[in-house]
Design an enzyme around this catalytic site. Structure first.
Site, PDB file in Angstrom:
ATOM      1  CB  THR A  47      -0.913   0.024   1.247  1.00  0.00           C
ATOM      2  OG1 THR A  47      -0.109   0.296   2.399  1.00  0.00           O
ATOM      3  CG2 THR A  47      -1.636  -1.308   1.435  1.00  0.00           C
ATOM      4  CB  CYS A  48       0.181   4.856  -0.020  1.00  0.00           C
ATOM      5  SG  CYS A  48      -1.085   4.975   1.267  1.00  0.00           S
ATOM      6  CD  GLU A 166      -6.319   1.870   7.670  1.00  0.00           C
ATOM      7  OE1 GLU A 166      -7.360   1.781   7.005  1.00  0.00           O
ATOM      8  OE2 GLU A 166      -5.290   1.232   7.407  1.00  0.00           O
ATOM      9  CD  GLN A 168     -10.162   3.143   4.953  1.00  0.00           C
ATOM     10  OE1 GLN A 168      -9.485   3.147   5.971  1.00  0.00           O
ATOM     11  NE2 GLN A 168     -11.239   3.893   4.815  1.00  0.00           N
ATOM     12  N   GLY A 243     -11.022  18.203  -6.373  1.00  0.00           N
ATOM     13  CA  GLY A 243      -9.667  18.082  -5.861  1.00  0.00           C
ATOM     14  C   GLY A 243      -9.482  16.810  -5.063  1.00  0.00           C
ATOM     15  CG  ASN A 246     -14.955  17.652  -2.597  1.00  0.00           C
ATOM     16  OD1 ASN A 246     -15.373  17.352  -1.475  1.00  0.00           O
ATOM     17  ND2 ASN A 246     -15.575  18.540  -3.357  1.00  0.00           N
TER      18      ASN A 246
END
Length: 481
Positions: A47-48, A166, A168, A243, A246
Site C-alpha cells: 500500500t502507500c 482505520e 481500509q 480536488g 473531495n
C-alpha cells in the site's frame, strides 16, 4: 510456525524508499511466482504506507540431528533375537527406530537456517526492485513465528496504521490474499494462518472500540451521512470541486451505496476522471459545470465542497430556493474549503446540517483520543488471541505428527506380520513359537521410542519430562485394561 514477515512501512522508511519498494500491478503477480521457489506460501501486501512479504519458510530447511543422536548403536539397530524353534540368532532390522527426520512436520528449523533464508528473501526483494541490499536493509524489519503472527494481526486490526484503527487495511490484505490464491501461492498451511488472522482481527474490531470513531475527514464525513440518512441508494451526492480531498470524501460516501453523484467542477477533465472512478452499474454519475450549481443543488441530499475559490459558491439565497424545490427535505452540507465555500449562516436554517472543516476536526480530535484508549484494550486482546492461535497451530501440527508416527509404526507392524505369515507358510517353526516371537518383536518395536525418550530424559536430568512420560504410559496401560 515458520511464519516470517519482511517489509517496510511508514514508521521505518521514508516515502521515497517506500515508492521504490512498492509492488503493484503486474509486479505483484511476477513477485509471487518468483517467491514460490523461496517459500512454502506467500502473500504480498503493498500500500502507500507499507510493502510487506508474509511467508512460510520452507520445511526442507529442517536440519537432521547428528547420527549419534538420531540413531541407536549398531547393536540396538539390529536387535539380535533368539528364535525359540531354531535356537539360532537372527537379525531383526524391522524394529530399528524411526529417526527424528522421518517425520517432516516434526523436524525443527534451526535459527541459523531461518536467518540465512530470510537474507535470501531480502536479497531477492532488493534485486527484484533493482536496488542493492545495503541500500534497503537498514529500513527492513523482520518478524518471526509468534512475533510475525502478532504483527500481522496488529496490521489487520488497524493498530499499526498511520491512522489508528482505520478499516481500509483489512480490505487491502484480503485483496492481497485473493491475489495469492489466484497465483496459487497460498499454501494450505499459510491459508489456515490467514483464516485465523482474519477471524482474530474481526474479534478485535468487534470487541474493542479501536475502530468505531471517525479519525479522518473523509471517514468522518461518511459517518455523518450514515447518521443522518438511510436508504442511501435513493440519495444524491453533490461534489463541488474535484480536488484530492473531495475525491477522498466522494469515494467514501459513494462507497456507502449512494445511488447518484453529481460533480460540479471548473475543469471538466478532472471532473470526468473522478466520475470514471465513481461510476458503476448501480450508480449514476453526472458531470456539470460550476455555473450549473444553483440548478443541481436542489437534487442533492449530501453536498461536499472543497474548492480553492476566494468567494462563496453556495450562499443562503441559493440554499433557501433549493430547499423549497426539495419540499424541505433535509440536506447535509460539508464544507472542507478554507476560505469557506458555503455561507456559514446557512447553519441556522431548519433542515440544513452544515459542518465546516473545523467542526470535523473537533470531532476527529476527540475520536483519536478515544481510539488511543481503546487501543490499550485491543493490544491486550491481540496478545491473548496470538496465544490461542499458536496453541491451535500446535494442536493442528501435532495431529499431523501423530498421523505420520502411526503410519510409520503401522508399516513396521505390517512388515513383522508379513514375515511371521511367511514363516507359517514355510513351516519353519511351530505356530506357537512364531506367534510368541511376533509378540516379542512387536513389544520391542512399540516400546522402543518411549524407552529411548525416558533414557534421554534421565541422562539430561529432566525429571519433569521423565515423570510426564512415565505417568502418561501408565495411564495409557490402565485405560486399556
Amino acid at each position: 510456525m515458520r511464519l516470517v514477515v519482511i517489509g517496510v512501512n511508514h514508521k521505518t522508511a521514508p516515502v521515497a524508499l517506500r515508492e521504490r519498494l512498492a509492488l503493484v500491478g503486474d509486479d505483484v503477480n511476477v513477485a509471487l511466482k518468483q517467491l514460490e521457489a523461496l517459500t512454502d506460501g506467500s502473500v504480498i501486501v503493498s500500500t502507500c504506507n507499507r510493502t510487506e512479504i508474509y511467508a512460510l519458510v520452507p520445511q526442507t530447511l529442517a536440519t537432521s540431528k547428528p547420527a549419534s543422536q538420531s540413531s541407536v548403536s549398531q547393536k540396538s539397530a539390529s536387535q539380535v533375537l533368539v528364535s525359540p524353534s531354531a535356537g539360532a540368532q537372527v537379525a531383526n532390522p524391522a524394529i530399528a527406530p524411526v529417526s527424528n527426520n522421518a517425520f517432516s512436520s516434526s523436524a525443527t528449523l534451526s535459527s541459523a537456517a531461518i536467518s540465512a533464508h530470510i537474507i535470501k528473501i531480502k536479497t531477492w526483494l532488493a534485486t527484484f526492485k533493482q536496488l542493492s541490499l545495503t541500500e534497503v536493509d537498514p529500513y527492513l524489519y523482520v518478524h518471526r513465528d509468534t512475533h510475525a503472527l502478532t504483527h500481522w494481526l496488529r496490521v489487520a486490526a488497524g493498530l499499526d496504521s498511520m491512522i489508528l484503527g482505520e478499516p481500509q487495511i483489512l480490505g487491502q490484505i484480503k485483496r492481497s490474499v485473493h491475489l495469492a490464491q489466484e497465483e496459487n501461492t497460498l499454501s494450505n498451511q499459510l491459508g489456515w494462518v490467514v483464516d485465523q488472522v482474519f477471524a482474530a482481527a474481526k474479534r478485535v474490531r468487534n470487541e474493542t472500540k479501536v475502530g468505531t470513531q471517525a479519525v479522518s475527514l473523509s471517514y468522518a464525513a461518511a459517518k455523518l451521512v450514515t447518521q443522518i440518512f438511510d436508504d442511501l441508494p435513493s440519495r444524491t451526492l453533490l461534489v463541488v470541486a474535484a480536488g484530492e480531498m473531495n475525491r477522498l470524501v466522494a469515494t467514501h460516501i459513494a462507497g456507502l451505496g449512494v445511488g447518484r453523484v453529481i460533480i460540479c467542477n471548473r475543469n471538466p477533465e478532472r471532473a470526468e476522471a473522478l466520475a470514471a472512478e465513481l461510476r458503476n452499474p448501480n450508480r449514476r454519475v453526472e458531470v456539470r459545470t460550476l455555473q450549473e450549481l444553483p440548478q443541481v443543488l436542489a437534487d442533492a441530499d449530501i453536498v461536499s465542497s472543497c474548492s480553492g475559490s476566494m468567494d462563496l459558491l453556495i450562499d443562503k439565497t441559493m440554499t433557501v430556493q433549493a430547499l423549497k424545490r426539495r419540499r424541505y427535505q433535509p440536506m447535509l452540507m460539508i464544507d472542507l474549503a478554507v476560505p469557506r465555500d458555503i455561507d456559514s449562516t446557512i447553519s441556522r436554517i431548519d433542515d440544513i446540517y452544515l459542518y465546516s472543516v473545523d467542526d470535523l476536526q473537533h470531532v476527529i480530535a476527540g475520536n483519536i483520543e478515544q481510539r488511543r484508549q481503546a487501543a490499550v484494550d485491543a493490544e491486550l486482546l491481540v496478545s491473548q488471541l496470538v496465544v490461542e492461535m499458536d496453541r491451535r497451530f500446535q494442536v493442528r501440527q501435532v495431529g499431523k505428527d501423530i498421523e505420520q508416527y502411526r503410519s510409520c509404526t503401522q508399516g513396521q507392524v505390517d512388515k513383522l506380520l508379513h514375515e511371521s505369515l511367511a514363516q507359517l507358510q514355510q513351516n519353519n517353526a511351530t505356530p506357537e513359537a512364531i506367534i510368541t516371537e511376533l509378540s516379542r518383536r512387536l513389544t520391542q518395536t512399540l516400546t522402543h521410542a518411549p524407552s529411548k525418550l525416558m533414557r534421554k530424559a534421565a541422562r539430561e536430568g529432566d525429571s519433569e519430562l521423565l515423570d510426564f512420560v512415565v505417568s502418561g504410559l501408565q495411564d495409557g496401560h490402565r485405560s486399556h485394561r
